[in-house]
Design a protein around this motif. Sequence first.
Motif, PDB file in Angstrom:
ATOM      1  N   ALA A  62      -3.136  11.495 -11.799  1.00  0.00           N
ATOM      2  CA  ALA A  62      -2.732  10.812 -13.180  1.00  0.00           C
ATOM      3  C   ALA A  62      -2.475  11.854 -14.436  1.00  0.00           C
ATOM      4  N   ARG A  63      -3.310  12.707 -14.359  1.00  0.00           N
ATOM      5  CA  ARG A  63      -3.568  13.567 -15.538  1.00  0.00           C
ATOM      6  C   ARG A  63      -2.221  14.546 -15.447  1.00  0.00           C
ATOM      7  N   THR A  64      -1.903  15.229 -14.258  1.00  0.00           N
ATOM      8  CA  THR A  64      -0.811  15.993 -14.103  1.00  0.00           C
ATOM      9  C   THR A  64       0.399  15.254 -14.554  1.00  0.00           C
ATOM     10  N   ALA A  65       0.532  13.754 -14.137  1.00  0.00           N
ATOM     11  CA  ALA A  65       1.693  13.098 -14.239  1.00  0.00           C
ATOM     12  C   ALA A  65       2.041  12.509 -15.743  1.00  0.00           C
ATOM     13  N   GLY A  66       0.800  12.999 -16.573  1.00  0.00           N
ATOM     14  CA  GLY A  66       0.886  12.703 -17.937  1.00  0.00           C
ATOM     15  C   GLY A  66       0.117  11.413 -18.486  1.00  0.00           C
ATOM     16  N   TYR A  67      -0.430  10.585 -17.491  1.00  0.00           N
ATOM     17  CA  TYR A  67      -1.178   9.387 -18.005  1.00  0.00           C
ATOM     18  C   TYR A  67      -2.063   9.882 -18.848  1.00  0.00           C
ATOM     19  N   ARG A  68      -2.813   8.851 -19.898  1.00  0.00           N
ATOM     20  CA  ARG A  68      -3.592   9.054 -20.742  1.00  0.00           C
ATOM     21  C   ARG A  68      -5.077   8.527 -20.298  1.00  0.00           C
ATOM     22  N   ALA A  69      -5.051   7.754 -19.344  1.00  0.00           N
ATOM     23  CA  ALA A  69      -6.177   7.143 -19.023  1.00  0.00           C
ATOM     24  C   ALA A  69      -6.018   6.400 -17.607  1.00  0.00           C
ATOM     25  N   MET A  70      -6.979   6.212 -17.105  1.00  0.00           N
ATOM     26  CA  MET A  70      -7.149   5.386 -15.626  1.00  0.00           C
ATOM     27  C   MET A  70      -7.763   4.130 -16.071  1.00  0.00           C
ATOM     28  N   GLN A  71      -7.258   3.169 -15.503  1.00  0.00           N
ATOM     29  CA  GLN A  71      -8.003   1.870 -15.355  1.00  0.00           C
ATOM     30  C   GLN A  71      -8.076   1.134 -14.002  1.00  0.00           C
ATOM     31  N   PHE A  72      -9.201   0.569 -13.684  1.00  0.00           N
ATOM     32  CA  PHE A  72      -9.408  -0.300 -12.548  1.00  0.00           C
ATOM     33  C   PHE A  72      -9.447  -1.539 -12.934  1.00  0.00           C
ATOM     34  N   ASN A  73      -8.661  -2.552 -12.591  1.00  0.00           N
ATOM     35  CA  ASN A  73      -8.703  -3.982 -13.051  1.00  0.00           C
ATOM     36  C   ASN A  73      -9.718  -4.796 -12.381  1.00  0.00           C
ATOM     37  N   ALA A  74     -10.071  -4.740 -11.279  1.00  0.00           N
ATOM     38  CA  ALA A  74     -10.952  -5.573 -10.492  1.00  0.00           C
ATOM     39  C   ALA A  74     -12.001  -4.859  -9.438  1.00  0.00           C
ATOM     40  N   VAL A  75     -13.248  -4.173 -10.103  1.00  0.00           N
ATOM     41  CA  VAL A  75     -13.891  -3.637  -9.222  1.00  0.00           C
ATOM     42  C   VAL A  75     -15.010  -4.616  -8.981  1.00  0.00           C
ATOM     43  N   VAL A  76     -15.326  -5.358  -7.809  1.00  0.00           N
ATOM     44  CA  VAL A  76     -16.327  -6.065  -7.502  1.00  0.00           C
ATOM     45  C   VAL A  76     -17.724  -5.440  -7.785  1.00  0.00           C
ATOM     46  N   GLU A  77     -18.317  -6.087  -8.687  1.00  0.00           N
ATOM     47  CA  GLU A  77     -19.627  -5.676  -9.155  1.00  0.00           C
ATOM     48  C   GLU A  77     -20.539  -5.405  -7.919  1.00  0.00           C
ATOM     49  N   TRP A 107       0.756  -1.331   0.094  1.00  0.00           N
ATOM     50  CA  TRP A 107      -0.125  -0.040  -0.131  1.00  0.00           C
ATOM     51  C   TRP A 107       0.903   1.291   0.064  1.00  0.00           C
ATOM     52  N   ILE A 108       1.639   1.493   0.852  1.00  0.00           N
ATOM     53  CA  ILE A 108       2.602   2.670   0.705  1.00  0.00           C
ATOM     54  C   ILE A 108       3.867   2.461  -0.111  1.00  0.00           C
ATOM     55  N   LEU A 109       3.431   3.110  -1.358  1.00  0.00           N
ATOM     56  CA  LEU A 109       4.276   2.782  -2.514  1.00  0.00           C
ATOM     57  C   LEU A 109       5.384   3.938  -2.637  1.00  0.00           C
ATOM     58  N   PRO A 110       6.385   3.650  -3.147  1.00  0.00           N
ATOM     59  CA  PRO A 110       7.689   4.753  -3.435  1.00  0.00           C
ATOM     60  C   PRO A 110       7.273   5.442  -4.802  1.00  0.00           C
ATOM     61  N   ALA A 111       7.927   6.534  -4.806  1.00  0.00           N
ATOM     62  CA  ALA A 111       7.609   7.473  -6.072  1.00  0.00           C
ATOM     63  C   ALA A 111       8.507   6.618  -7.278  1.00  0.00           C
ATOM     64  N   PRO A 112       7.833   6.819  -8.619  1.00  0.00           N
ATOM     65  CA  PRO A 112       6.944   7.760  -8.818  1.00  0.00           C
ATOM     66  C   PRO A 112       5.490   7.487  -8.434  1.00  0.00           C
ATOM     67  N   SER A 113       5.138   6.372  -7.983  1.00  0.00           N
ATOM     68  CA  SER A 113       3.948   6.057  -7.467  1.00  0.00           C
ATOM     69  C   SER A 113       3.563   6.954  -6.232  1.00  0.00           C
ATOM     70  N   ARG A 114       2.174   6.962  -5.704  1.00  0.00           N
ATOM     71  CA  ARG A 114       1.890   7.778  -4.592  1.00  0.00           C
ATOM     72  C   ARG A 114       1.088   7.180  -3.692  1.00  0.00           C
ATOM     73  N   THR A 115       1.041   7.411  -2.426  1.00  0.00           N
ATOM     74  CA  THR A 115      -0.017   6.973  -1.471  1.00  0.00           C
ATOM     75  C   THR A 115      -0.133   8.275  -0.712  1.00  0.00           C
ATOM     76  N   VAL A 116      -1.770   8.480  -0.622  1.00  0.00           N
ATOM     77  CA  VAL A 116      -2.096   9.670   0.392  1.00  0.00           C
ATOM     78  C   VAL A 116      -2.970   9.219   1.256  1.00  0.00           C
ATOM     79  N   LYS A 170      -4.011   4.599  -3.093  1.00  0.00           N
ATOM     80  CA  LYS A 170      -2.676   4.602  -3.694  1.00  0.00           C
ATOM     81  C   LYS A 170      -2.760   4.627  -5.175  1.00  0.00           C
ATOM     82  N   MET A 171      -1.831   5.183  -5.798  1.00  0.00           N
ATOM     83  CA  MET A 171      -2.023   5.444  -7.317  1.00  0.00           C
ATOM     84  C   MET A 171      -0.511   5.039  -8.053  1.00  0.00           C
ATOM     85  N   ASN A 172      -0.858   4.541  -9.099  1.00  0.00           N
ATOM     86  CA  ASN A 172       0.518   4.060  -9.790  1.00  0.00           C
ATOM     87  C   ASN A 172       0.351   3.774 -11.268  1.00  0.00           C
ATOM     88  N   ARG A 173       1.116   3.510 -11.848  1.00  0.00           N
ATOM     89  CA  ARG A 173       0.945   3.096 -13.326  1.00  0.00           C
ATOM     90  C   ARG A 173       0.194   1.480 -13.217  1.00  0.00           C
TER      91      ARG A 173
END
Length: 162
Positions: free
Chosen positions: A106-121, A43-52, A66-69
């Motif tokens: 994500a936008r500021t870091a230059g990513y083009r999109a966000m994807q969540f891989n596993a959102v329980v319906e 959960w506590i990720l090092p840069a360039p990822s981020r945890t807030v 937490k946010m990451n590529r």
Amino acid sequence: MLLREATTDDWSAIWPFFHKIVAAGETFTYPLDLAEDDARDWWILPAPSRTVVAVDDAGTVLGTAKMNRNHMGNASHIASASYMVDPAHAGRGVGRALCEYTIEWARTAGYRAMQFNAVVETNVHAVRLYRALGFDVIGTLPEGFAHPKRGYVGLHIMHRAL
């Protein structure tokens, strides 16, 4: 509410609700018996990822993100994020604030999109929030998640262009 970079000192406030949420087995694909040291490292990720953390005026941790590529190599322009809100502070806009923060990160870091891989319906509050913030369900893995109360349910893949 203030959102700020998480530190290892915040872990003692995060772990109790993190553990409760994961052990319930209803919303995350983490092992139910995830050890605290492993959880912290995941959960506590090092840069360039981020945890807030989201904190109130008294400094109480209300939730965390937490946010990451999401992918590497030629797909490294896609971001991802995960969120946990202390159930004691649910319904106060913490999840929305965290999600909005990660989208802007994500936008500021230059990513083009966000994807969540596993959102329980069956996590209807999260699905509703993500849809309200511009995410679409682009696919569902049928029976991809063994819910402890509802049996096998789908896992959504959700996407939002930035």
